[in-house]
Design a protein around this motif. Structure first.
Motif, PDB file in Angstrom:
ATOM      1  N   LYS A   1      46.868  17.176  51.695  1.00 32.71           N
ATOM      2  CA  LYS A   1      48.229  17.579  51.328  1.00 32.71           C
ATOM      3  C   LYS A   1      48.296  19.088  51.100  1.00 32.71           C
ATOM      4  O   LYS A   1      49.235  19.745  51.542  1.00 32.71           O
ATOM      5  N   ASP A   2      47.292  19.625  50.394  1.00 36.01           N
ATOM      6  CA  ASP A   2      47.250  21.071  50.147  1.00 36.01           C
ATOM      7  C   ASP A   2      47.120  21.838  51.460  1.00 36.01           C
ATOM      8  O   ASP A   2      47.760  22.882  51.644  1.00 36.01           O
ATOM      9  N   GLU A   3      46.302  21.329  52.361  1.00 32.05           N
ATOM     10  CA  GLU A   3      46.122  21.990  53.649  1.00 32.05           C
ATOM     11  C   GLU A   3      47.431  22.000  54.448  1.00 32.05           C
ATOM     12  O   GLU A   3      47.809  23.026  55.019  1.00 32.05           O
ATOM     13  N   GLN A   4      48.146  20.878  54.444  1.00 30.23           N
ATOM     14  CA  GLN A   4      49.418  20.812  55.164  1.00 30.23           C
ATOM     15  C   GLN A   4      50.443  21.748  54.533  1.00 30.23           C
ATOM     16  O   GLN A   4      51.199  22.419  55.233  1.00 30.23           O
ATOM     17  N   ARG A   5      50.453  21.811  53.204  1.00 31.37           N
ATOM     18  CA  ARG A   5      51.377  22.702  52.508  1.00 31.37           C
ATOM     19  C   ARG A   5      51.077  24.154  52.876  1.00 31.37           C
ATOM     20  O   ARG A   5      51.992  24.946  53.134  1.00 31.37           O
ATOM     21  N   ALA A   6      49.802  24.510  52.946  1.00 29.27           N
ATOM     22  CA  ALA A   6      49.408  25.871  53.310  1.00 29.27           C
ATOM     23  C   ALA A   6      49.823  26.186  54.750  1.00 29.27           C
ATOM     24  O   ALA A   6      50.288  27.290  55.039  1.00 29.27           O
ATOM     25  N   LYS A   7      49.663  25.223  55.650  1.00 26.57           N
ATOM     26  CA  LYS A   7      50.085  25.436  57.043  1.00 26.57           C
ATOM     27  C   LYS A   7      51.596  25.645  57.123  1.00 26.57           C
ATOM     28  O   LYS A   7      52.072  26.497  57.886  1.00 26.57           O
ATOM     29  N   ASP A   8      52.347  24.879  56.333  1.00 24.10           N
ATOM     30  CA  ASP A   8      53.802  25.031  56.333  1.00 24.10           C
ATOM     31  C   ASP A   8      54.213  26.400  55.803  1.00 24.10           C
ATOM     32  O   ASP A   8      55.117  27.043  56.343  1.00 24.10           O
ATOM     33  N   VAL A   9      53.540  26.865  54.750  1.00 23.89           N
ATOM     34  CA  VAL A   9      53.838  28.183  54.190  1.00 23.89           C
ATOM     35  C   VAL A   9      53.507  29.264  55.212  1.00 23.89           C
ATOM     36  O   VAL A   9      54.281  30.209  55.410  1.00 23.89           O
ATOM     37  N   GLN A  10      52.360  29.142  55.889  1.00 19.93           N
ATOM     38  CA  GLN A  10      51.966  30.132  56.894  1.00 19.93           C
ATOM     39  C   GLN A  10      52.980  30.165  58.027  1.00 19.93           C
ATOM     40  O   GLN A  10      53.321  31.236  58.534  1.00 19.93           O
ATOM     41  N   LYS A  11      53.481  29.015  58.418  1.00 16.07           N
ATOM     42  CA  LYS A  11      54.480  28.952  59.485  1.00 16.07           C
ATOM     43  C   LYS A  11      55.754  29.690  59.059  1.00 16.07           C
ATOM     44  O   LYS A  11      56.323  30.466  59.840  1.00 16.07           O
ATOM     45  N   THR A  12      56.166  29.490  57.817  1.00 17.78           N
ATOM     46  CA  THR A  12      57.353  30.173  57.304  1.00 17.78           C
ATOM     47  C   THR A  12      57.130  31.684  57.268  1.00 17.78           C
ATOM     48  O   THR A  12      58.009  32.466  57.671  1.00 17.78           O
ATOM     49  N   VAL A  13      55.970  32.110  56.808  1.00 20.58           N
ATOM     50  CA  VAL A  13      55.653  33.541  56.732  1.00 20.58           C
ATOM     51  C   VAL A  13      55.651  34.146  58.137  1.00 20.58           C
ATOM     52  O   VAL A  13      56.187  35.242  58.353  1.00 20.58           O
ATOM     53  N   ASP A  14      55.063  33.443  59.101  1.00 20.43           N
ATOM     54  CA  ASP A  14      55.038  33.944  60.480  1.00 20.43           C
ATOM     55  C   ASP A  14      56.449  34.068  61.057  1.00 20.43           C
ATOM     56  O   ASP A  14      56.760  35.049  61.741  1.00 20.43           O
ATOM     57  N   GLN A  15      57.307  33.114  60.760  1.00 23.41           N
ATOM     58  CA  GLN A  15      58.687  33.171  61.252  1.00 23.41           C
ATOM     59  C   GLN A  15      59.427  34.356  60.641  1.00 23.41           C
ATOM     60  O   GLN A  15      60.152  35.084  61.335  1.00 23.41           O
ATOM     61  N   GLN A  16      59.240  34.559  59.343  1.00 25.15           N
ATOM     62  CA  GLN A  16      59.913  35.675  58.683  1.00 25.15           C
ATOM     63  C   GLN A  16      59.387  37.012  59.211  1.00 25.15           C
ATOM     64  O   GLN A  16      60.169  37.962  59.394  1.00 25.15           O
ATOM     65  N   ALA A  17      58.104  37.101  59.478  1.00 22.42           N
ATOM     66  CA  ALA A  17      57.533  38.339  60.016  1.00 22.42           C
ATOM     67  C   ALA A  17      58.084  38.611  61.414  1.00 22.42           C
ATOM     68  O   ALA A  17      58.390  39.766  61.751  1.00 22.42           O
ATOM     69  N   ALA A  18      58.235  37.577  62.212  1.00 25.35           N
ATOM     70  CA  ALA A  18      58.789  37.751  63.557  1.00 25.35           C
ATOM     71  C   ALA A  18      60.237  38.232  63.482  1.00 25.35           C
ATOM     72  O   ALA A  18      60.652  39.118  64.251  1.00 25.35           O
ATOM     73  N   GLU A  19      61.000  37.689  62.558  1.00 26.58           N
ATOM     74  CA  GLU A  19      62.394  38.128  62.395  1.00 26.58           C
ATOM     75  C   GLU A  19      62.450  39.585  61.950  1.00 26.58           C
ATOM     76  O   GLU A  19      63.266  40.356  62.450  1.00 26.58           O
ATOM     77  N   GLN A  20      61.601  39.958  61.009  1.00 24.58           N
ATOM     78  CA  GLN A  20      61.571  41.354  60.544  1.00 24.58           C
ATOM     79  C   GLN A  20      61.189  42.290  61.682  1.00 24.58           C
ATOM     80  O   GLN A  20      61.765  43.373  61.837  1.00 24.58           O
ATOM     81  N   ARG A  21      60.218  41.890  62.477  1.00 25.01           N
ATOM     82  CA  ARG A  21      59.773  42.707  63.601  1.00 25.01           C
ATOM     83  C   ARG A  21      60.933  42.913  64.575  1.00 25.01           C
ATOM     84  O   ARG A  21      61.158  44.031  65.061  1.00 25.01           O
ATOM     85  N   LYS A  22      61.689  41.853  64.843  1.00 33.20           N
ATOM     86  CA  LYS A  22      62.831  41.971  65.752  1.00 33.20           C
ATOM     87  C   LYS A  22      63.880  42.911  65.170  1.00 33.20           C
ATOM     88  O   LYS A  22      64.476  43.717  65.896  1.00 33.20           O
ATOM     89  N   GLN A  23      64.113  42.815  63.868  1.00 33.86           N
ATOM     90  CA  GLN A  23      65.108  43.686  63.253  1.00 33.86           C
ATOM     91  C   GLN A  23      64.666  45.140  63.301  1.00 33.86           C
ATOM     92  O   GLN A  23      65.489  46.028  63.545  1.00 33.86           O
ATOM     93  N   LEU A  24      63.375  45.398  63.062  1.00 34.14           N
ATOM     94  CA  LEU A  24      62.875  46.763  63.128  1.00 34.14           C
ATOM     95  C   LEU A  24      62.981  47.323  64.541  1.00 34.14           C
ATOM     96  O   LEU A  24      63.352  48.483  64.730  1.00 34.14           O
ATOM     97  N   GLU A  25      62.646  46.512  65.523  1.00 38.93           N
ATOM     98  CA  GLU A  25      62.735  46.954  66.911  1.00 38.93           C
ATOM     99  C   GLU A  25      64.191  47.229  67.294  1.00 38.93           C
ATOM    100  O   GLU A  25      64.474  48.194  68.004  1.00 38.93           O
ATOM    101  N   ALA A  26      65.086  46.401  66.807  1.00 40.33           N
ATOM    102  CA  ALA A  26      66.510  46.610  67.115  1.00 40.33           C
ATOM    103  C   ALA A  26      67.024  47.878  66.423  1.00 40.33           C
ATOM    104  O   ALA A  26      67.867  48.584  66.977  1.00 40.33           O
TER     105      ALA A  26
END
Length: 72
Positions: A44-69
């Motif tokens: 359960k902890d491992e799955q929770r960590a994977k979900d958090v990492q996925k959220t962090v990666d999505q937010q980083a991708a959005e920030q990167r797009k905003q910076l590039e724009a």
């Protein structure tokens, strides 16, 4: 009839009944109850960590797009 003869007759009848060739009545298939293991909480902890990492990666991708724009 002697008790010994009666016992032999009864045993013979039971043996014949047991070997009658009829298939046994089907039993409902039930799944065995799942037993909790010590690793369940770790999974359960491992799955929770994977979900958090996925959220962090999505937010980083959005920030990167905003910076590039903003740079263009």
């Amino acid at each position: 009839m002697s008790p010994r003869a009666a016992l032999i007759s009864l045993a013979s009848a039971l043996l014949l009944a047991a070997c009658s060739g009829k298939p046994p009545a089907p039993q409902a298939e039930t799944k065995p109850a799942r037993v909790a293991t010590p690793w369940d909480d770790m999974k359960k902890d491992e799955q929770r960590a994977k979900d958090v990492q996925k959220t962090v990666d999505q937010q980083a991708a959005e920030q990167r797009k905003q910076l590039e724009a903003a740079e263009q």
